[in-house]
Design an enzyme around this catalytic site. Structure first.
Site, PDB file in Angstrom:
ATOM      1  N   LYS A  71     104.379  14.537  30.386  1.00 47.09           N
ATOM      2  CA  LYS A  71     104.905  13.199  30.105  1.00 47.09           C
ATOM      3  C   LYS A  71     105.919  13.255  28.961  1.00 47.09           C
ATOM      4  O   LYS A  71     106.971  12.620  29.019  1.00 47.09           O
ATOM      5  CB  LYS A  71     103.743  12.237  29.787  1.00 47.09           C
ATOM      6  CG  LYS A  71     102.916  11.926  31.031  1.00 47.09           C
ATOM      7  CD  LYS A  71     101.573  11.274  30.762  1.00 47.09           C
ATOM      8  CE  LYS A  71     100.784  11.185  32.069  1.00 47.09           C
ATOM      9  NZ  LYS A  71      99.417  10.673  31.908  1.00 47.09           N
TER      10      LYS A  71
ATOM     11  N   GLN B 132      95.690   8.642  27.182  1.00 45.14           N
ATOM     12  CA  GLN B 132      95.310   9.587  28.234  1.00 45.14           C
ATOM     13  C   GLN B 132      93.800   9.516  28.480  1.00 45.14           C
ATOM     14  O   GLN B 132      93.003   9.658  27.556  1.00 45.14           O
ATOM     15  CB  GLN B 132      95.730  11.014  27.819  1.00 45.14           C
ATOM     16  CG  GLN B 132      95.502  12.067  28.883  1.00 45.14           C
ATOM     17  CD  GLN B 132      96.366  11.844  30.130  1.00 45.14           C
ATOM     18  OE1 GLN B 132      97.559  11.584  30.045  1.00 45.14           O
ATOM     19  NE2 GLN B 132      95.752  11.954  31.294  1.00 45.14           N
TER      20      GLN B 132
ATOM     21  N   ASP C 116     100.570   1.934  31.933  1.00 49.71           N
ATOM     22  CA  ASP C 116      99.671   2.475  32.959  1.00 49.71           C
ATOM     23  C   ASP C 116      99.155   1.361  33.884  1.00 49.71           C
ATOM     24  O   ASP C 116      98.570   1.643  34.927  1.00 49.71           O
ATOM     25  CB  ASP C 116      98.456   3.140  32.287  1.00 49.71           C
ATOM     26  CG  ASP C 116      98.546   4.656  32.289  1.00 49.71           C
ATOM     27  OD1 ASP C 116      99.285   5.192  33.139  1.00 49.71           O
ATOM     28  OD2 ASP C 116      97.866   5.292  31.465  1.00 49.71           O
TER      29      ASP C 116
END
Ligand code: NAD
Length: 280
Positions: free
Chosen positions: A52, A96, A119
């Site tokens: 990422k 994460q 997200d």
């Protein structure tokens, strides 16, 4: 032999477009920024976070990494999120997952400002996806949709079978297919007649987490088969949830693992980050 849906190629195209968009935004004084938070030292999470960060660098997106120790407390993590929620250089916040067991994932997700939730895991964004009026789409299901569009298949009226009902993949995937007028069935660990159900599908999305679980004999001739699974079966060997060898002989189009949905997920994260900068 099935057409190979290369997420690697499609994501490279998307990232090239985004790179130009980012450059144009910068000329207008808009500098997209992403904060990536990782807690503990899970090797798979580390690999994802590195990819990422690398994608941000490639596209000219500003990024910050917060690598916290496995002993980080809930209060410390929530306090960092609060800081990032108010930091103007940061448009997107990604925590994460999975988090270490002592941390409460649910309340961490809820602490993220929905406008920075790239997200799309916050209940506000989940609800927006449900009603079909959303800014952010969860990255993996969004990447799957792009690949389906790439294969030139119309979702409308098609039998779509999603295997897996997680909040991250299966459920939002089913909603996105439904929004495009697919006839959607969700299969899960308690589904009876899995084989018969999958065999009906024009479009199959497998998100189970079991290596080579969906085999060619379960696939209808000519179906589009999208494999979300990432399973490490040996230190350097990744396989999907679909048995590529047998399924690719029956499918009309199929994604490989690696090089299928994985790179699409990261491209969609970048897309959401640019969108977040525009919204803010
Ligand atoms: P999860 O463990 O949260 O969910 C798995 C789902 O599979 C569950 O809903 C369960 O009901 C279903 N399932 C389990 N056994 C089954 C069975 N026998 N028959 C039918 N359904 C069954 O997993 P997840 O987070 O949704 O991830 C699924 C897979 O996708 C994993 O391999 C994960 O690594 C991968 N993944 C890939 C990406 C990517 O970017 N490509 C992103 C997220 C997850």
């Amino acid at each position: 032999m099935a057409k190979i849906l290369s997420g690697k190629e499609v994501s490279a195209r998307i990232k090239e477009e985004l790179k130009q968009e980012v450059a144009a935004l910068k000329e207008k004084g808009i500098f997209p920024g992403l904060a990536v938070v990782i807690v503990g030292d899970d090797p798979a999470s580390r690999v994802y976070v590195n990819s990422k960060k690398k994608a941000c660098e490639d596209l000219g997106i500003y990024s910050e990494e917060y690598a916290l120790s496995a002993e980080t407390t809930q209060e410390e993590l929530l306090s960092l999120i609060d800081t990032l929620n108010h930091k103007k250089e940061i448009n997107g916040i990604l925590v994460q997952l999975p988090l270490p067991k002592h941390l409460d994932e649910e309340s961490v997700i809820q602490a993220i400002d929905p406008k920075k939730d790239v997200d799309a895991f916050h209940p506000v964004n989940v609800g927006k996806i449900m009603v079909g009026n959303y800014d952010f789409v969860p990255c993996t299901p969004a990447g799957v949709m792009e690949l389906i569009h790439e294969s030139g298949i119309e979702v409308s009226g098609k039998e779509c079978v999603v295997i897996g009902r997680s909040n991250i993949v299966g459920k939002p995937q089913a909603m996105l297919l439904l929004h495009e007028n697919g006839t959607v069935t969700i299969c899960h660990s308690r589904t009876k007649d899995l084989k018969e159900t999958v065999k009906r599908a024009d479009i199959v999305v497998a998100a189970v987490g079991k290596p080579n679980f969906i085999t060619g004999d379960m696939i209808k001739e000519g179906a589009v088969v999208i494999d979300v699974g990432i399973n490490r079966i040996a230190p350097k060997t990744l396989v999907g949830d679909v048995d590529f060898e047998s399924a690719s002989k029956v499918a009309g189009a199929i994604t490989p693992v690696p090089g299928g949905v994985g790179p699409m997920t990261i491209a969609m994260l970048m897309k959401n980050t640019v969108k977040a900068a525009l919204i803010q």
